[in-house]
Design a protein around this motif. Sequence first.
Motif, PDB file in Angstrom:
ATOM      1  N   GLY A   6       0.778  -1.241   0.000  1.00 43.75           N
ATOM      2  CA  GLY A   6       0.000   0.000   0.000  1.00 43.75           C
ATOM      3  C   GLY A   6       0.805   1.284   0.000  1.00 43.75           C
ATOM      4  O   GLY A   6       0.274   2.352   0.269  1.00 43.75           O
ATOM      5  N   VAL A   7       2.101   1.211  -0.324  1.00 45.86           N
ATOM      6  CA  VAL A   7       2.907   2.434  -0.375  1.00 45.86           C
ATOM      7  C   VAL A   7       2.692   3.113  -1.733  1.00 45.86           C
ATOM      8  O   VAL A   7       2.747   2.463  -2.772  1.00 45.86           O
ATOM      9  N   GLY A   8       2.423   4.409  -1.711  1.00 42.88           N
ATOM     10  CA  GLY A   8       2.162   5.112  -2.966  1.00 42.88           C
ATOM     11  C   GLY A   8       2.360   6.602  -2.844  1.00 42.88           C
ATOM     12  O   GLY A   8       3.212   7.059  -2.064  1.00 42.88           O
ATOM     13  N   ALA A   9       1.572   7.348  -3.609  1.00 38.70           N
ATOM     14  CA  ALA A   9       1.776   8.796  -3.794  1.00 38.70           C
ATOM     15  C   ALA A   9       2.013   9.530  -2.483  1.00 38.70           C
ATOM     16  O   ALA A   9       1.212   9.454  -1.553  1.00 38.70           O
ATOM     17  N   GLY A  10       3.134  10.236  -2.433  1.00 41.62           N
ATOM     18  CA  GLY A  10       3.427  11.114  -1.301  1.00 41.62           C
ATOM     19  C   GLY A  10       4.020  10.427  -0.087  1.00 41.62           C
ATOM     20  O   GLY A  10       4.483  11.102   0.833  1.00 41.62           O
ATOM     21  N   ASP A  11       4.023   9.103  -0.081  1.00 44.68           N
ATOM     22  CA  ASP A  11       4.610   8.390   1.074  1.00 44.68           C
ATOM     23  C   ASP A  11       6.134   8.484   1.015  1.00 44.68           C
ATOM     24  O   ASP A  11       6.724   8.437  -0.057  1.00 44.68           O
ATOM     25  N   MET A  23       8.583   5.335  -9.049  1.00 43.06           N
ATOM     26  CA  MET A  23       7.579   4.822  -9.983  1.00 43.06           C
ATOM     27  C   MET A  23       6.176   4.841  -9.384  1.00 43.06           C
ATOM     28  O   MET A  23       5.185   4.932 -10.091  1.00 43.06           O
ATOM     29  N   LEU A  24       6.122   4.757  -8.053  1.00 47.32           N
ATOM     30  CA  LEU A  24       4.821   4.721  -7.369  1.00 47.32           C
ATOM     31  C   LEU A  24       4.373   6.124  -6.943  1.00 47.32           C
ATOM     32  O   LEU A  24       3.335   6.271  -6.307  1.00 47.32           O
ATOM     33  N   GLY A  25       5.167   7.127  -7.289  1.00 52.17           N
ATOM     34  CA  GLY A  25       4.834   8.479  -6.836  1.00 52.17           C
ATOM     35  C   GLY A  25       5.213   8.701  -5.387  1.00 52.17           C
ATOM     36  O   GLY A  25       4.828   9.694  -4.772  1.00 52.17           O
ATOM     37  N   ALA A  26       5.985   7.778  -4.823  1.00 51.97           N
ATOM     38  CA  ALA A  26       6.452   7.923  -3.441  1.00 51.97           C
ATOM     39  C   ALA A  26       7.792   8.666  -3.452  1.00 51.97           C
ATOM     40  O   ALA A  26       8.359   8.935  -4.518  1.00 51.97           O
ATOM     41  N   ILE A  27       8.274   9.011  -2.256  1.00 46.49           N
ATOM     42  CA  ILE A  27       9.447   9.884  -2.152  1.00 46.49           C
ATOM     43  C   ILE A  27      10.607   9.145  -1.477  1.00 46.49           C
ATOM     44  O   ILE A  27      10.487   8.719  -0.323  1.00 46.49           O
ATOM     45  N   PRO A  28      11.728   8.977  -2.188  1.00 44.89           N
ATOM     46  CA  PRO A  28      12.879   8.323  -1.561  1.00 44.89           C
ATOM     47  C   PRO A  28      13.574   9.285  -0.589  1.00 44.89           C
ATOM     48  O   PRO A  28      13.933  10.399  -0.979  1.00 44.89           O
ATOM     49  N   ILE A  29      13.761   8.851   0.634  1.00 42.41           N
ATOM     50  CA  ILE A  29      14.478   9.651   1.628  1.00 42.41           C
ATOM     51  C   ILE A  29      15.811   8.956   1.878  1.00 42.41           C
ATOM     52  O   ILE A  29      15.874   7.904   2.525  1.00 42.41           O
ATOM     53  N   SER A  64       5.243  15.005 -10.022  1.00 43.30           N
ATOM     54  CA  SER A  64       4.267  15.750  -9.210  1.00 43.30           C
ATOM     55  C   SER A  64       4.961  16.760  -8.304  1.00 43.30           C
ATOM     56  O   SER A  64       6.111  16.568  -7.906  1.00 43.30           O
ATOM     57  N   GLU A  65       4.238  17.839  -8.003  1.00 43.12           N
ATOM     58  CA  GLU A  65       4.779  18.875  -7.121  1.00 43.12           C
ATOM     59  C   GLU A  65       5.152  18.284  -5.766  1.00 43.12           C
ATOM     60  O   GLU A  65       6.128  18.677  -5.143  1.00 43.12           O
ATOM     61  N   GLU A  66       4.348  17.315  -5.322  1.00 41.12           N
ATOM     62  CA  GLU A  66       4.587  16.684  -4.022  1.00 41.12           C
ATOM     63  C   GLU A  66       5.949  15.980  -3.981  1.00 41.12           C
ATOM     64  O   GLU A  66       6.706  16.115  -3.019  1.00 41.12           O
ATOM     65  N   VAL A  67       6.245  15.260  -5.057  1.00 43.99           N
ATOM     66  CA  VAL A  67       7.536  14.555  -5.109  1.00 43.99           C
ATOM     67  C   VAL A  67       8.682  15.561  -5.253  1.00 43.99           C
ATOM     68  O   VAL A  67       9.718  15.444  -4.589  1.00 43.99           O
ATOM     69  N   LYS A  68       8.470  16.587  -6.096  1.00 41.69           N
ATOM     70  CA  LYS A  68       9.505  17.625  -6.262  1.00 41.69           C
ATOM     71  C   LYS A  68       9.821  18.254  -4.915  1.00 41.69           C
ATOM     72  O   LYS A  68      10.983  18.419  -4.552  1.00 41.69           O
TER      73      LYS A  68
END
Length: 397
Positions: free
Chosen positions: A73-78, A96-102, A343-347
């Motif tokens: 269930g990991v996806g956009a913005g996580d 690829m999932l719209g998630a954010i690598p930290i 997406s702006e969120e990922v940026k």
Amino acid sequence: MPGFELFGDLERKQVNDVLDNGVLMRYGFDGMRNGHWKAKELEAELQNTFQSKHVQLVSSGTAAVSIALASAGVGAGDEVIMPTFTFVASFEAIMMLGAIPILVDIDDTLCLSPEAVTAAITQKTKAVMVVQMCGSMGQMDALKAICDKHDLLLIEDACQAIGGTYKNQPLGSIGHLGCFSFDFVKTITCGEGGAVISNNKDYYINADHYSDHGHDHVGLDRGAETHPFLGYNFRISELHAAVGLAQVKRLPEFLAIQKRNYNILRDALSQISEVVFRTVPDGGVENYGFLNFFLPDLEIATNVSENFKESGVDGCFHYYNNNWHYVRKWDHLKKLKSLFPISEEVKEGLKYLETKTFKTSDHYISRNISCLIKLSWTEAEVKRRAGKMVEAIQNVI
Ligand SMILES: *Cc1c(COP(=O)(O)O)cnc(C)c1O
């Protein structure tokens, strides 16, 4: 590490089974396949290898990481916490999932630093991805405790660590989901391929459906199956699985050869007091796919790396200067060079990379040399190589 070195009649026979009946697809066509289900057979073998309840074969290790995250269930913005030292696939699979690598620092295991993980946790953190680099592992008890405490998923990328164990558990089977690659340079290969493993049935079913367009795989004709949710095509083919099936049966043999070759090189380098080996956590056993050691400083490591090349010692990497495995050279990520809009969120979520420095990672990676252990070397060849390595290091220090 490379399974591509040892190929033969076993692989050929498995592939011919598939070619002879002509069904290259892993699902359906029951009547035509003469009982050959190579992908299914390989999944059963791997359940045993990994002591894991469920195994889903997929098209690559990169796909496996994306699928593992998506299945939980990991996806956009996580936010997904990952190490600075890994293969580029780690952040590709997250993005690829719209998630954010930290990205966070590693420690002397060359894997995620538990302290750095703790410091990076935010409200948005969903998962911690430990990458078991170069055949060994991170501080798994500490990482697991952090994930338990903060209710985070622990994803294990064990693409380079098949056969390694931690407290008698196969690497890859310790987190909620584990990922493997069977690409051409991994310890066992399918040509291209990967696997997601889990003891959690829901995650497994999600991985099974997601990797085949969301197909429910209830055993009806493919056309009659339904799609409970959206998916993609990350299937492995029967041809690839056939190669893997022959290879996986040889894993114990491959690991024994790696161990012999590794020990010869390690014993030789142990004579040099300036050489310090990477830390393997207590209770951990490497798969011996690489020999990793630290030298006193960047300059010495750079010169040793050059000396190795000049004296014909190939397959040793000074990852500090490598384009693929260390954050220092990941400009395409830092500058977000994407073919398509992000997406702006990922940026926004990746802005930290413009300024963040990784001093602890630099401290380890600048001094680290990582030598691939090959399967095709004879004992005499490894001994000759060990002699050359010792000489190349002693010429610098
Ligand atoms: C090889 C590798 C991958 C990606 O696997 P592919 O099958 O090549 O997509 C991911 N993570 C690590 C650590 C790897 O070494």
